[in-house]
Write a protein that holds these residues in place. Sequence first.
Motif, PDB file in Angstrom:
ATOM      1  N   ARG A  53      12.184   5.144   4.822  1.00 35.79           N
ATOM      2  CA  ARG A  53      13.029   5.267   3.630  1.00 35.79           C
ATOM      3  C   ARG A  53      12.456   6.234   2.600  1.00 35.79           C
ATOM      4  NH1 ARG A  53      13.324  -0.401   4.214  1.00 35.79           N
ATOM      5  NH2 ARG A  53      11.777  -0.654   2.541  1.00 35.79           N
ATOM      6  N   SER A  54      11.183   6.595   2.755  1.00 40.05           N
ATOM      7  CA  SER A  54      10.531   7.433   1.741  1.00 40.05           C
ATOM      8  C   SER A  54      10.324   8.854   2.248  1.00 40.05           C
ATOM      9  CB  SER A  54       9.181   6.825   1.348  1.00 40.05           C
ATOM     10  OG  SER A  54       8.474   7.709   0.503  1.00 40.05           O
ATOM     11  N   HIS A  55      11.094   9.775   1.712  1.00 39.14           N
ATOM     12  CA  HIS A  55      10.931  11.183   2.091  1.00 39.14           C
ATOM     13  C   HIS A  55       9.562  11.700   1.679  1.00 39.14           C
ATOM     14  CE1 HIS A  55      15.581  11.903   2.199  1.00 39.14           C
ATOM     15  NE2 HIS A  55      15.173  10.927   2.979  1.00 39.14           N
ATOM     16  N   LYS A  56       9.076  11.262   0.529  1.00 37.60           N
ATOM     17  CA  LYS A  56       7.777  11.723   0.037  1.00 37.60           C
ATOM     18  C   LYS A  56       6.662  11.316   0.986  1.00 37.60           C
ATOM     19  CE  LYS A  56       4.550  11.409  -3.854  1.00 37.60           C
ATOM     20  NZ  LYS A  56       4.333  10.911  -5.238  1.00 37.60           N
ATOM     21  N   LEU A  57       6.658  10.060   1.405  1.00 37.78           N
ATOM     22  CA  LEU A  57       5.620   9.591   2.329  1.00 37.78           C
ATOM     23  C   LEU A  57       5.706  10.311   3.658  1.00 37.78           C
ATOM     24  CD1 LEU A  57       5.620   5.736   1.628  1.00 37.78           C
ATOM     25  CD2 LEU A  57       3.937   7.427   0.876  1.00 37.78           C
ATOM     26  N   GLN A  58       6.901  10.556   4.128  1.00 32.50           N
ATOM     27  CA  GLN A  58       7.075  11.256   5.406  1.00 32.50           C
ATOM     28  C   GLN A  58       6.441  12.639   5.351  1.00 32.50           C
ATOM     29  OE1 GLN A  58      11.306  11.130   6.309  1.00 32.50           O
ATOM     30  NE2 GLN A  58      11.338   8.929   5.836  1.00 32.50           N
ATOM     31  N   ARG A  59       6.615  13.319   4.211  1.00 35.58           N
ATOM     32  CA  ARG A  59       6.042  14.660   4.076  1.00 35.58           C
ATOM     33  C   ARG A  59       4.515  14.628   4.026  1.00 35.58           C
ATOM     34  NH1 ARG A  59      10.824  15.627   0.982  1.00 35.58           N
ATOM     35  NH2 ARG A  59       9.842  14.776  -0.905  1.00 35.58           N
ATOM     36  N   CYS A  60       3.933  13.476   3.674  1.00 34.14           N
ATOM     37  CA  CYS A  60       2.474  13.371   3.550  1.00 34.14           C
ATOM     38  C   CYS A  60       1.793  12.877   4.820  1.00 34.14           C
ATOM     39  CB  CYS A  60       2.111  12.431   2.402  1.00 34.14           C
ATOM     40  SG  CYS A  60       2.557  13.040   0.761  1.00 34.14           S
ATOM     41  N   ILE A  61       2.537  12.248   5.722  1.00 32.52           N
ATOM     42  CA  ILE A  61       1.915  11.649   6.906  1.00 32.52           C
ATOM     43  C   ILE A  61       1.325  12.733   7.804  1.00 32.52           C
ATOM     44  CG2 ILE A  61       2.351  10.423   9.066  1.00 32.52           C
ATOM     45  CD1 ILE A  61       2.223   8.561   6.748  1.00 32.52           C
ATOM     46  N   SER A  62       0.036  12.607   8.083  1.00 35.07           N
ATOM     47  CA  SER A  62      -0.607  13.512   9.046  1.00 35.07           C
ATOM     48  C   SER A  62      -1.020  12.759  10.308  1.00 35.07           C
ATOM     49  CB  SER A  62      -1.831  14.182   8.418  1.00 35.07           C
ATOM     50  OG  SER A  62      -2.802  13.211   8.073  1.00 35.07           O
ATOM     51  N   ASP A  63      -1.519  11.525  10.134  1.00 32.04           N
ATOM     52  CA  ASP A  63      -1.968  10.708  11.256  1.00 32.04           C
ATOM     53  C   ASP A  63      -1.227   9.372  11.202  1.00 32.04           C
ATOM     54  OD1 ASP A  63      -3.710  12.792  11.455  1.00 32.04           O
ATOM     55  OD2 ASP A  63      -5.499  11.668  10.924  1.00 32.04           O
TER      56      ASP A  63
ATOM     57  N   SER B  70       1.845  -1.726  11.820  1.00 35.56           N
ATOM     58  CA  SER B  70       1.937  -2.723  12.881  1.00 35.56           C
ATOM     59  C   SER B  70       3.121  -3.661  12.703  1.00 35.56           C
ATOM     60  CB  SER B  70       0.632  -3.539  12.942  1.00 35.56           C
ATOM     61  OG  SER B  70       0.345  -4.098  11.682  1.00 35.56           O
ATOM     62  N   SER B  71       4.121  -3.247  11.934  1.00 35.06           N
ATOM     63  CA  SER B  71       5.324  -4.067  11.797  1.00 35.06           C
ATOM     64  C   SER B  71       6.524  -3.170  11.544  1.00 35.06           C
ATOM     65  CB  SER B  71       5.176  -5.060  10.644  1.00 35.06           C
ATOM     66  OG  SER B  71       5.247  -4.397   9.403  1.00 35.06           O
ATOM     67  N   ALA B  72       7.672  -3.668  11.947  1.00 32.78           N
ATOM     68  CA  ALA B  72       8.915  -2.937  11.719  1.00 32.78           C
ATOM     69  C   ALA B  72       9.195  -2.798  10.232  1.00 32.78           C
ATOM     70  CB  ALA B  72      10.069  -3.649  12.424  1.00 32.78           C
ATOM     71  N   LEU B  73       8.805  -3.790   9.440  1.00 32.82           N
ATOM     72  CA  LEU B  73       9.022  -3.750   7.999  1.00 32.82           C
ATOM     73  C   LEU B  73       8.287  -2.568   7.363  1.00 32.82           C
ATOM     74  CD1 LEU B  73      10.405  -5.364   5.708  1.00 32.82           C
ATOM     75  CD2 LEU B  73       8.244  -6.597   5.409  1.00 32.82           C
ATOM     76  N   SER B  74       7.045  -2.358   7.779  1.00 31.54           N
ATOM     77  CA  SER B  74       6.263  -1.236   7.246  1.00 31.54           C
ATOM     78  C   SER B  74       6.857   0.098   7.680  1.00 31.54           C
ATOM     79  CB  SER B  74       4.815  -1.341   7.725  1.00 31.54           C
ATOM     80  OG  SER B  74       4.227  -2.539   7.322  1.00 31.54           O
ATOM     81  N   LEU B  75       7.289   0.169   8.952  1.00 35.22           N
ATOM     82  CA  LEU B  75       7.874   1.415   9.442  1.00 35.22           C
ATOM     83  C   LEU B  75       9.153   1.742   8.694  1.00 35.22           C
ATOM     84  CD1 LEU B  75       7.743   3.772  11.429  1.00 35.22           C
ATOM     85  CD2 LEU B  75       9.065   2.395  13.026  1.00 35.22           C
ATOM     86  N   ASN B  76       9.970   0.734   8.426  1.00 35.86           N
ATOM     87  CA  ASN B  76      11.207   0.967   7.688  1.00 35.86           C
ATOM     88  C   ASN B  76      10.927   1.474   6.279  1.00 35.86           C
ATOM     89  OD1 ASN B  76      12.866   0.252   9.819  1.00 35.86           O
ATOM     90  ND2 ASN B  76      12.910  -1.918   9.239  1.00 35.86           N
ATOM     91  N   LYS B  77       9.857   0.953   5.664  1.00 39.23           N
ATOM     92  CA  LYS B  77       9.472   1.458   4.356  1.00 39.23           C
ATOM     93  C   LYS B  77       9.123   2.938   4.443  1.00 39.23           C
ATOM     94  CE  LYS B  77       7.925   1.987   0.209  1.00 39.23           C
ATOM     95  NZ  LYS B  77       8.904   2.245  -0.883  1.00 39.23           N
ATOM     96  N   LEU B  78       8.392   3.314   5.474  1.00 39.77           N
ATOM     97  CA  LEU B  78       8.031   4.719   5.670  1.00 39.77           C
ATOM     98  C   LEU B  78       9.275   5.566   5.903  1.00 39.77           C
ATOM     99  CD1 LEU B  78       5.957   6.976   6.105  1.00 39.77           C
ATOM    100  CD2 LEU B  78       5.732   6.219   8.477  1.00 39.77           C
TER     101      LEU B  78
ATOM    102  N   LEU C  30       0.831  -1.199   0.000  1.00 38.91           N
ATOM    103  CA  LEU C  30       0.000   0.000   0.000  1.00 38.91           C
ATOM    104  C   LEU C  30       0.868   1.252   0.000  1.00 38.91           C
ATOM    105  CD1 LEU C  30      -2.724   1.461   0.257  1.00 38.91           C
ATOM    106  CD2 LEU C  30      -2.586   1.106   2.731  1.00 38.91           C
ATOM    107  N   LEU C  31       1.914   1.275   0.827  1.00 33.87           N
ATOM    108  CA  LEU C  31       2.802   2.436   0.890  1.00 33.87           C
ATOM    109  C   LEU C  31       3.491   2.679  -0.450  1.00 33.87           C
ATOM    110  CD1 LEU C  31       4.378   1.940   4.442  1.00 33.87           C
ATOM    111  CD2 LEU C  31       2.801   3.752   3.745  1.00 33.87           C
ATOM    112  N   GLU C  32       3.875   1.603  -1.128  1.00 35.96           N
ATOM    113  CA  GLU C  32       4.513   1.756  -2.435  1.00 35.96           C
ATOM    114  C   GLU C  32       3.563   2.384  -3.446  1.00 35.96           C
ATOM    115  OE1 GLU C  32       5.879  -2.083  -3.518  1.00 35.96           O
ATOM    116  OE2 GLU C  32       7.513  -2.125  -2.040  1.00 35.96           O
ATOM    117  N   GLU C  33       2.298   1.956  -3.415  1.00 36.24           N
ATOM    118  CA  GLU C  33       1.335   2.523  -4.362  1.00 36.24           C
ATOM    119  C   GLU C  33       1.036   3.980  -4.034  1.00 36.24           C
ATOM    120  OE1 GLU C  33      -1.990   0.319  -5.731  1.00 36.24           O
ATOM    121  OE2 GLU C  33      -1.171  -1.618  -5.121  1.00 36.24           O
ATOM    122  N   LEU C  34       0.941   4.303  -2.765  1.00 33.98           N
ATOM    123  CA  LEU C  34       0.720   5.698  -2.382  1.00 33.98           C
ATOM    124  C   LEU C  34       1.893   6.571  -2.807  1.00 33.98           C
ATOM    125  CD1 LEU C  34      -0.764   5.178   1.202  1.00 33.98           C
ATOM    126  CD2 LEU C  34      -1.967   6.178  -0.744  1.00 33.98           C
ATOM    127  N   GLU C  35       3.091   6.032  -2.674  1.00 36.20           N
ATOM    128  CA  GLU C  35       4.283   6.790  -3.052  1.00 36.20           C
ATOM    129  C   GLU C  35       4.302   7.083  -4.545  1.00 36.20           C
ATOM    130  OE1 GLU C  35       9.048   6.560  -1.997  1.00 36.20           O
ATOM    131  OE2 GLU C  35       7.929   4.702  -2.324  1.00 36.20           O
TER     132      GLU C  35
END
Length: 854
Positions: A641-651, A631-639, A613-618
């Motif tokens: 690694r992505s500067h774009k996703l970090q800038r979009c996270i609100s919640d 709910s996993s370290a793998l998902s958090l690590n993906k987040l 899901l994070l890849e598609e949003l990116e």
Amino acid sequence: MEFLSSIAGLIPCFYDHTSRHTLYIRDLKKNLRALSQKMEELNNLYEDVTARVEGEEQRQMRRRKEVGGWIRGVEDMVKEVNEILRRGDQEIQKRCLRCCPRNCWSSYKIGKAVSEKLVAVSDQIGKGHFDVVAEMLPRPLVDELPMEETVGSELAYGRICGFLKDPQVGIMGLYGMGGVGKTTLLKKINNDFLATSSDFDVVIWIDASKIKNIQKVIWNKLQLSRDEWENRSTKEEKAAEILRVLKTKKFVLLLDDIWDRLDLLEMGVPHPDAQNKSKIVFITRSQDVCRQMQAQESIKVQCLSSEAAWTLFQKKVGEETLKSHPHIPRLAKIVAEECKGLPLALVTLGRAMVGEKDPSNWDKVIQDLSKFPAEISDLVIRIETLIEYWIGEGLLGEVHDIYEARNQGHKIVKTLKHACLLESHGLRENWVKMHDVIRGMALWLYGECGKEKNKILVYNDVFRMKEAAEISELKETERMALWDQNVEKFLETLMCPNLKTLLVERCHKLTKFSSGFFQFMPLLRVLNLVGNDNLSELPTGIGELNGLRFLNLSFTRIRELPIELKNLKNLMILRLNHMQSPVTIPQDLISNLISLKLFSIWNTNILSGVETLLEELESLNDINEIGITISSALSLNKLKRSHKLQRCISDLQLHKWGDVITLELSSSFLKRMEHFQYLEVYHCDDVKISMESEMTQNDVTGLSNYNVTREQYFYSLRYIGIQNCSKLLDLTWVVYASCLEVLYVEGCESIELVIHHDHGAYEIVEKLDIFSRLKCLKLNRLPRLKSIYQHPLLFPSLEIIKVYDCKSLGSLPFDSNTLTNNLKKINGETSWWNQLKWQNETIKDRFTPYFQVY
């Protein structure tokens, strides 16, 4: 003989020819010419001065006495000089050979008068160069305000008048819902000072919601120097001058439409007391504001009684309309009753019905005002949801950035609230509601004053909708709301060719829609299916809603999104929060929503994988805002690694991590999360929230620049919720959340301190006014919690503290400097409150009135 007489008359003239007296005769012609020229100069100056004076007087200024005297002097002088010039010309005409006077004595007197007047005119010219020709008129005790006639407010009016005479009451507040007549009542009080004798020196009226610089209004009303205002550069200097003047006066300050506490002393307004006998009267929507303003008396302004409402409505409609048909008085009375005593509604609707002499049109108005279900009368809506509806409908124009659109929406909401068209819902500042009468009028106006009554339809009984479908009522409908707790199935299809918004909510027995349900809704832009908690599937036909811009499926039981959703190329907002069962999102569905700007899947179990899901949003070009549960370290690590996703996270919700996990957030990660507003950490048995090694100890302890620090870390974060993290010891890192508004900590059995004074945080706390924006602090089931922080804090924004089952918390970080400007309540158990330790009894007594049993 006549010739001899003239010769004899010349003899005295030749005596001592150099005498100044002879100059009057000799220079008469030259002096007449000079006097005439000077008078022309004086007349020009006179015209300039009078023009300036007239201009200032048109601006309600008064000519200075010196200027007025000069003008009168010139006017008198003009008459005198004209007479002298006339006589002088006659004397010149009588002279022998145009040079020798026939009568030296007569010529001497005229010559002397001309010479003296020449000096006088020159002096008058010299006096006529004024820097200032007029000054401000002394303002009256009170400025009369235009106002509607008051009806039915005698009781409140009498109480106000009584308080104005009571020396023990200095500050008084009027509160009540929007449109109830508070401003009209206050205007009546203001205008009463015109008609009655009073020992007040000045009455100052201020519309607090519309005037940005209240201090300047007070300054001008006191007629203080404009130059002094400019010379005093700071607010404090101006306040000192206002205070100096007001301390010498007995004043009345009338403040209209206050939404929050105003620090009047900061503006230079002294506190009224029994010595100065001044008065401050303000109006507000909230009783809490009355308390915050320390009002000694508060009066709630109620809606009108039935009798008073009818009287007011009759006055607005007019006798001619009411007598135009025998049925209209009865119908008008029903309309007035539907206004529920709200003066704003009575006045607005009354004016709209002036000249309406056809009883059938009155019938339509009554139908429009009474046709909506009683269940919607007190419904409230989150401001964010309302704004998202507006975005979906296209009411905010073309949206390129979701945050810009949201800011625009908030400005509109603020305007509507100030216009009494929306009102806050109690203490829930993020929610609004509309008085049922205001809503009824809005619907009536939207339906072309009742002529198109089916443009908006609300049904709480699906059977009624079936009837409407059978008689083709739905063809003109543009917005529809449906809810029926007993309905299990809707119609196979709805013919709604003009429908733009469809809300289907809280139909708890509804499990699915028919395949063709959305087939004939080609213009649909907003679809909200929130709260249908047994709705388990969507029809594939939803993919044909090409114009859809907003889709909310939160709190439903949908197990898999239909792949056809990828056809919604205009979809801008998609919410899947709190789904009642795990959800599968088909691959490539999200990446095909090319217009998607806001995506939220909060507190939802995603079977198809968060990483995908994070890849598609990116991959989306227009995505601005993301709310997501990880709910996993793998998902958090993906987040991470992505500067774009970090800038979009609100919640961001971190949930059920399982084994021991150390959550590390780097300083660069935090800096990029520029829209990060909401953080929840749940059920993480052993979580350490700390800064990564790139933020060294020197970084932590050396953050001496307050402004830079606020901008770098967690600046946008407004809410933090931590629950059931059993090995969490403290939350010292919250010192970086300088704009935090809500902190909620529950079920963390090991935590002993909210903020630890060690680990480099102590110096930061000294530089960051920690919790300066905090409004709500909730602490539940924290058995080892001993302290929030070991030093007292100011808490300038704090409104609510809730403490439950925190038996070891023996003190609160309060002292004599802690502010109570906004504090509304401290909730807790009586046993806990009684065992708290305080620096002294005075501080305890100060906070005890705010305590309420949990």
